[in-house]
Design an enzyme around this catalytic site. Structure first.
Site: not given
Ligand code: ZN
Length: 829
Positions: A290-291, A257, A259, A294
């Site tokens: 996680h994204e 992915a 961000e 970010h």
């Molecule tokens: Zn990352």
């Protein structure tokens, strides 16, 4: 084309202040190029100064600086010189830009099933100039005002909130100041689902062909998104600042992915066109979180230069696992981290290319991508986990919140982060960072135990550290219960100072434990070495330990022993045969089976591999037959049963599964193609069958499955065809098709044929560097002859590294492969 150097970025950042970009895209100019009109307003600290703009157009039609036409012929490679700057400047550019087929820049994908076209932009670390002319470095942030002309039936998404203002015309509000590498647009006849949480509009988007998948997955995706926002808003003082939060699932994406503020892009495999395992669901939840992390670490406060990738990735990785574990139903996330993710980092940290987590000395952006690796992610996250164990949550988050307050919508580097943390904690964080962030390699914590004369009472015990770092770890003491099952009796914290053994007086006089486990709870980044008696307990009773995190740590330990040549591959397979059939956590099952297939097999002589495969296939069948196995576990096992199927009986069973499904359920498209691949490899089926299967289901999974299977056809002509597809730049394969072809290539072919291609591989691989980083990475990674772990291959590979002219990205991937190959060859002996 020169890549940006740190010194150049510094000079440009001192000189310029970018006030804003307006970027107008014309996506209606056919299948090769799109139009781009860009206006950049920027100030210069010095009147009359010179600088340069980054752009990689197909055609530069016009460039106008402060009303003066510039000569398009002045474009030098990827740079347009700008001279005689005023205090305030306006620069207009009209360009045609190329679409990408490698996921670098504005990627264009045509769905083979319905002909629909989809676009998405990937701009990190220095690819933004493939989409629009810009000052492409992270510390020249500016608001972006994006607009686009597109076919009438398309939806266009971008970083800001936007809407369709007329048929085929989309306009977006200016973003907050963001770095150029975070620009994106996503466009096509998208299927979308909308929601809202806590005042934040949410959207999910994917290809029309995946509408049913998106609708099915929307509930869980929104739930994880909401839970993660809530948790992050508890941890951070600064609310999510970027307005909308769209998550788009796109085809042929090179990463998990990306961000982009307000519009995160995911690999569409995460929509699970095929039924997922629970581990895959947990992994996706972690990526979603996680994204989102970010949005603060990376988007709100951004690294100043690419040597601080850890400020983005280690924090997002740490918070991704932590938020998933604390706020979503995937409370076991850290077991997945221990079982799989950390191994990625431990491997990276023991290769010649290892580097410190932070401030890794990178001078050229050409090398930045190489450091998006197991160290910046897994090791960095483990180091942060260790830091939190040492400082406590309160000081850690007080520091982080101060960091955000000081640098919001700006940039920061390591020293600035350490300053705020030292202030909030009152601890010597700089010394901690010296040993943890500025060094490379893995420490080992070795347990030494001696017994009294009775042999049943501990006389003394100590943890002997090898390495340079302090560690705060748990020590788990396990006894046996009435059924002979290892159970945790107690666990205590041990502070290990580098360079001297740490006595464990708590254990003196204690009865002989069944198992003593350093780094119990997995709070540190270290290899462990158990005492002999503890290892015997692991070998006999691993699957009977109740705590999944403990089992995950021990499976990783066994892998590490095998990697270091201290446990023969056959003994690792014994452990797998004895304990994996009883393992209930699919993340552990997947990690172990994947390790066996990709890394353990090259450590065996080719003559021993069929027996090892048969053994793995039978372990997989045992797992599938377990009455209490859940769907995820069954899927993980079925995948392995297919990939390791060998001998006429198991291959015939694959044909049955293809025809009738397994346990009443049809094989998913990806499992179906895995089974077909296996039959191709063993010469049971050929091109005719591949063509029939592809015609029956011409989607993306099938297209990649067919490319993989065709490359795995064993004949000399088949190999020649696959080879020319891989190495002829005019072959026209997209990144995903090329990768699939590479994955299939070595799976079949006579010994003589393979030997010839190994030589050709090392002769031709240097040329791959000229085809962009993604193609180079695929050819150096997926096409590397990893199974041919002989001294001759190692010698050829080392010669290529020493003598070949290699781009930085190519050299790094190749060097890491050679490292692993040499290790496998040593173990194979
Ligand atoms: Zn990352």
């Amino acid at each position: 084309m020169p890549a940006l150097q740190r010194t150049e970025a510094r000079t440009r950042a001192r000189l310029l202040q970018v006030h804003g970009y307006t970027i107008d895209l014309d996506l209606t100019r056919g299948g090769t190029v799109f139009g781009c009109t860009t206006v950049i307003r920027f100030g210069s600290a010095e009147a009359g100064a010179d600088t340069f703009l980054d752009l990689r157009p197909q055609t530069l039609h016009r460039a106008v600086l402060n009303g003066t036409e510039l000569d398009p012929a002045a474009l030098d490679g990827n740079r347009l010189p700008l001279t005689g700057l005023l205090a305030e400047n306006e620069l207009l550019l009209e360009t045609d830009q190329n679409y990408s087929s490698t996921g670098e820049g504005l990627h264009r994908y045509t769905d083979p099933a319905d002909g629909a076209v989809y676009l998405y932009a990937t701009c990190g670390p220095d690819l933004a100039s493939l989409v629009f002319p810009c000052f492409d470095q992270p510390d020249l942030k500016a608001p972006l005002t994006i607009s686009a002309t597109a076919p009438a039936d398309w939806t266009v998404l971008a970083n800001g909130a936007g809407k369709r203002v007329a048929e085929g015309r989309w306009e977006f509000e200016p973003t907050l100041p963001i770095s150029t590498y975070l620009f994106t647009v996503v466009a096509g006849p998208l299927h979308s689902v909308y929601s809202e949480h806590d005042g934040i509009p949410l959207g999910l988007h994917g290809r029309r062909a995946l509408a049913a998948d998106l609708d099915r997955e929307a509930a869980e995706l929104f739930e994880v998104t909401r839970q993660s926002f809530d948790r992050l808003h508890q941890l951070f003082d600064q609310r999510y600042p970027f307005g909308r939060y769209d998550q788009a699932f796109v085809p042929e994406f090179n990463w998990g992915a990306m961000e982009n503020p307000g519009c995160v892009v995911f690999a569409e495999e995460m929509l699970f066109h095929s039924a997922p395992t629970e581990a895959e669901r947990a992994g996706r939840a972690m990526v979603v979180a996680h994204e989102m992390a970010h949005m603060w670490f990376g988007d709100l406060v951004t690294l100043r230069w690419w040597d601080d990738i850890w400020l983005n990735e280690s924090f997002a990785e740490y918070l991704g696992y932590r938020v998933a574990a604390e706020a979503t139903r995937f409370s076991n996330s850290w077991s997945g981290f221990a079982a799989k993710r950390k191994g990625w980092g431990y491997d990276a940290d023991q290769r010649a290319s290892t580097h410190p987590i932070a401030a890794n000395g990178l001078e050229s952006v050409a090398e930045a991508m190489s450091n998006f690796d197991g160290i910046s992610y897994a090791k960095g996250a483990a180091a942060l986990r260790q830091l939190v164990a040492w400082l406590g949550d309160e000081a850690f988050f007080a520091g982080i919140n101060e960091h955000f307050a000081r640098h919001r919508f700006g940039n920061a580097e390591l020293s600035e982060f350490l300053d705020v943390l030292a202030q909030s904690s009152g601890r010597d964080v700089h010394a901690w960072a010296e040993s943890w962030l500025r060094t490379s390699g893995v420490d080992t914590l070795r347990l030494a135990v001696s017994y009294q004369e009775d042999g049943e009472t501990i006389a003394s015990a100590e943890l002997v550290p090898e390495g340079s770092r302090p560690h705060l770890v748990g020590l788990g003491v396990f006894g046996l219960d009435g059924d002979g099952r290892p159970v945790l009796r107690e666990s205590f914290a041990v502070e290990v100072e580098p360079g001297r053994p740490t006595a464990l007086p708590q254990l003196a006089g204690a009865p002989r434990p069944a198992l003593l486990l350093p780094n119990s709870g997995d709070l540190s980044w270290a290899k462990i070495r158990l005492d002999e008696a503890s290892w015997r307990t692991v070998a006999s009773s691993l699957s009977r330990i109740e705590d999944p995190l403990t089992r995950a740590v021990l499976w990783e330990h066994a892998r590490d022993l095998t990697r270091d040549g201290e446990l023969p591959p056959s003994a690792y397979l014994d452990l797998v045969a004895a304990h994996l059939p009883a393992e209930p956590v699919d993340a552990i099952v997947e990690a172990v089976l994947t390790y066996c297939r990709l890394r353990l097999m090259p450590c065996l002589a080719p003559a021993d591999r069929p027996a090892a495969e048969a053994r793995l296939a039978s372990v997989a069948r045992e797992l599938m037959a377990r009455p209490e196995a859940d769907q995820g576990l069954r899927l993980a096992a079925l995948k392995s049963a297919i990939e390791n199927a060998t001998g006429p009986e198991q291959l015939a069973e694959l044909e049955c599964w293809l025809a009738d499904g397994v346990a009443g359920a049809e094989l998913s498209a990806s499992l179906r193609w895995a089974a077909l691949l296996r039959l191709v490899v063993h010469g049971v089926i050929g091109e005719e069958r591949i063509a029939v299967e592809l015609a029956a289901d011409p989607g993306l999974t099938a297209a990649e499955g067919a490319a993989r299977a065709r490359a795995a056809l064993p004949g000399a002509e088949d190999k020649a065809r696959a080879w020319s597809l891989l190495f002829d730049p005019a072959g026209g394969l997209s990144n995903a098709q090329l990768n699939a072809t590479a994955q299939g290539f070595w799976q079949s072919g006579s010994e003589e044929l393979q030997r010839d291609y190994v030589e050709r591989y090392f002769a031709e691989i240097p040329s791959a560097g000229q085809r962009g980083d993604m193609i180079a990475r695929s050819l150096a990674g997926s096409l590397f002859p990893a199974d041919r772990s002989t001294p001759e291959t190692v010698a050829l590979a080392e010669r290529t590294l020493a003598e070949g002219e290699l781009t930085p990205a190519l050299r790094r991937v190749l060097a890491d492969q050679v490292d692993d190959l040499a290790r496998a060859a040593r173990i194979r002996g």
